[in-house]
Design a protein around this motif. Structure first.
Motif: not given
Length: 527
Positions: A375-398
């Motif tokens: 609840n601090r930055y614009i779409n902060d949680e949604e950004i982190c969810q997107a990054v988590t999904a992207m990292w999963a594709k390179i093998g990093v399980r955040a």
């Protein structure tokens, strides 16, 4: 007779054409609450903006030019390269009617330098403040400081007598649950004073009748009601229904219908705030990771792989709906030291990222803790969810966990996150503020106060320390850019984007949009 006299006077003024100022409330909202009312405790942009309604600094930015102008000080002059003399405004009173004196200024600047203060980055270079007489204060420096006045826009003044009476001589330590009186109460010289604060529910400010600036004030607001509303849909509904007059952070997906609403208006501007990810580069083993006996984030190849595993264009297009400016720099373009070269990102390249992870010894990737605010930055949680999904594709399980602002920031400052999100605005409009706080080794006087990944680089420390006292501006600018480029080359952090800030409001509201995403309370009008 008194009532009759008042009516006659009012009628006479109207006959002369003088329009009476109609008192108005101003009701506004954003996603999170302020963390504290203590002006030297938590260096938080939302909180700092609210504090400025109640407390004032010696100098402040003009909201239209962003040049430093007088506030509690009417003038200043350089006695020597390490001594700046401020003359205080006469007739200033705190909201309890007590006069502002040099003692209050000396006390407040010292309080900002206290062990528990998060404002040492603004006192960078200050050795001490000295009372010359009741209306004059000298600020003594450890060396020349070309951005001292910019720093001082965030150093607000508290009554020494009030702090002594209420056992608040030192700021609240945000890393602990201990509270001081100044955490939930306030008493300043500003245009408004705190009537009540119910954390995470409502903050009510009312007009301070003792404010020195009412004679020339533009605002007609006599009451300010702030309601934090975490839910984006609920915030928008509150604006559409008239429950609030203004929303500081409308959701990107709702902007279209707000722009189309004849009763509303939306103002846009690029904020001097960069959103980025930090990484723990200190621990020998990361808590919660499946990698034992070492810390993958210490390896530059791993950090670069995480960087190149993020599709920032998709985040801009889908998650942010265009309300972001992708960047490779740690600061926004308005900030001294920024260049096109440091703005350039490493390219999104999942295959290169996988190759880097393999070279680093992690061909199957690894697990890692990932913390974000919600609840601090614009779409902060949604950004982190997107990054988590992207990292999963390179093998990093955040393993993503999200927290509200009030618990998130103390948590990361206790070094309890392996990878974390931060947004960093630059109140001084000078990259030293970012480099010193985020990339300088943890030390004193603001050094590394938000370097919560504990990045350490000897050249960076040298560059930052040189910048602090360098007065040759071409040399200083080269050093600023060198520091920003070194942060890029070593992937000290992973920059994501600069925020583009929309403000949504009723048509009846007049405000000045600012690059620091804060309201100037002196200029708000509700028609």
């Amino acid at each position: 007779m008194k009532l009759k006299f008042t009516l006659v006077c009012s009628a006479a003024l109207l006959a002369l054409g003088a329009a009476p100022v109609v008192a108005k409330p101003f009701k506004w909202s954003s996603a999170s609450d302020i963390p504290t009312l203590d002006i030297h405790s938590q260096n938080n942009a939302l909180g700092n903006g609210v504090h400025a309604a109640v407390y004032e600094s010696l100098v402040y930015y003009n909201s239209k030019t962003f040049k430093v102008e007088p506030q509690l000080a009417t003038s200043w002059r350089e006695v020597s390269p390490t001594q700046l003399r401020f003359t205080l405004r006469s007739g200033v009173k705190f909201s309890d009617g007590s006069p502002l004196t040099a003692d209050d200024v000396v006390f407040s600047l010292g309080r900002a330098m206290a062990r528990t203060s998060n404002y040492a980055v603004y006192t960078q270079g200050i050795d001490r403040a000295v009372k010359v007489n009741d209306t004059t204060v000298d600020v003594m420096l450890r060396g020349p400081n070309p951005v001292l006045l910019n720093q001082m826009t965030e150093l607000r003044i508290m009554s020494k007598a009030w702090a002594e009476k209420n056992k608040s001589l030192e700021p609240k330590d945000i890393r602990t649950k201990d509270e001081t009186f100044a955490h939930r109460n306030a008493m300043g010289t500003g245009p408004y004073m705190v009537q009540s604060w119910q954390p995470d529910q409502k903050l009510v400010l009312v007009k301070n009748p003792n404010w020195w600036g009412w004679k020339d004030a533009v605002t007609n607001v006599t009451e300010i009601v702030y309601t934090p509303i975490k839910s984006e849909a609920t915030r928008v509904a509150a604006l559409l229904s008239g429950e609030v007059d203004f929303v500081l952070d409308p959701s990107p997906q709702d902007l279209g219908r707000m722009r189309a609403n004849a009763n509303l208006k939306v103002m846009d501007g690029v904020e001097n705030r960069t959103i980025f990810l930090g990484m723990d580069q200190h621990r020998d083993e990361l808590p919660g990771s499946n990698v034992k006996g070492k810390n993958p984030l210490k390896d530059l190849r791993v950090r670069k792989a995480l960087y190149q595993g993020i599709d920032i264009d998709t985040i801009q297009r889908v998650t942010m709906r265009g309300l972001s400016q992708p960047t490779g720099a740690l600061v926004a373009p308005q900030v001294a030291g920024w260049t096109e070269a440091v703005h350039r990102r490493f390219p999104f390249d999942p295959e290169a990222a996988k190759k880097l992870l393999t070279e680093a010894g992690y061909p199957q990737g690894f697990e890692v803790d990932f913390a974000c605010p919600n609840n601090r930055y614009i779409n902060d949680e949604e950004i982190c969810q997107a990054v988590t999904a992207m990292w999963a594709k390179i093998g990093v399980r955040a393993k993503l966990r999200t927290q509200p602002l009030v618990t998130y920031f103390p948590m990361i400052q206790r070094y309890e996150a392996s990878i974390y999100m931060l947004g960093w605005g630059v109140p001084t409009f000078d990259a030293l503020y970012s480099l010193q706080s985020l990339t300088r080794s943890v030390g004193t006087g603001g050094d590394g106060n938000y370097n919560v990944g504990r990045y350490k680089n000897e050249r960076m420390d040298y560059v930052v320390d040189r910048i602090k006292t360098e007065t040759d501006l071409p040399v200083r600018n080269r050093l600023l850019t060198e520091g920003l480029q070194l942060q890029n080359d070593t992937v000290a952090h992973i920059p994501l984007h600069n925020q583009i800030i929309p403000w949504a409001m009723k048509k009846s509201v007049e405000v000045v949009h600012r690059a620091d995403n804060r309201l100037d309370w002196r200029l708000i009008k509700v028609n």
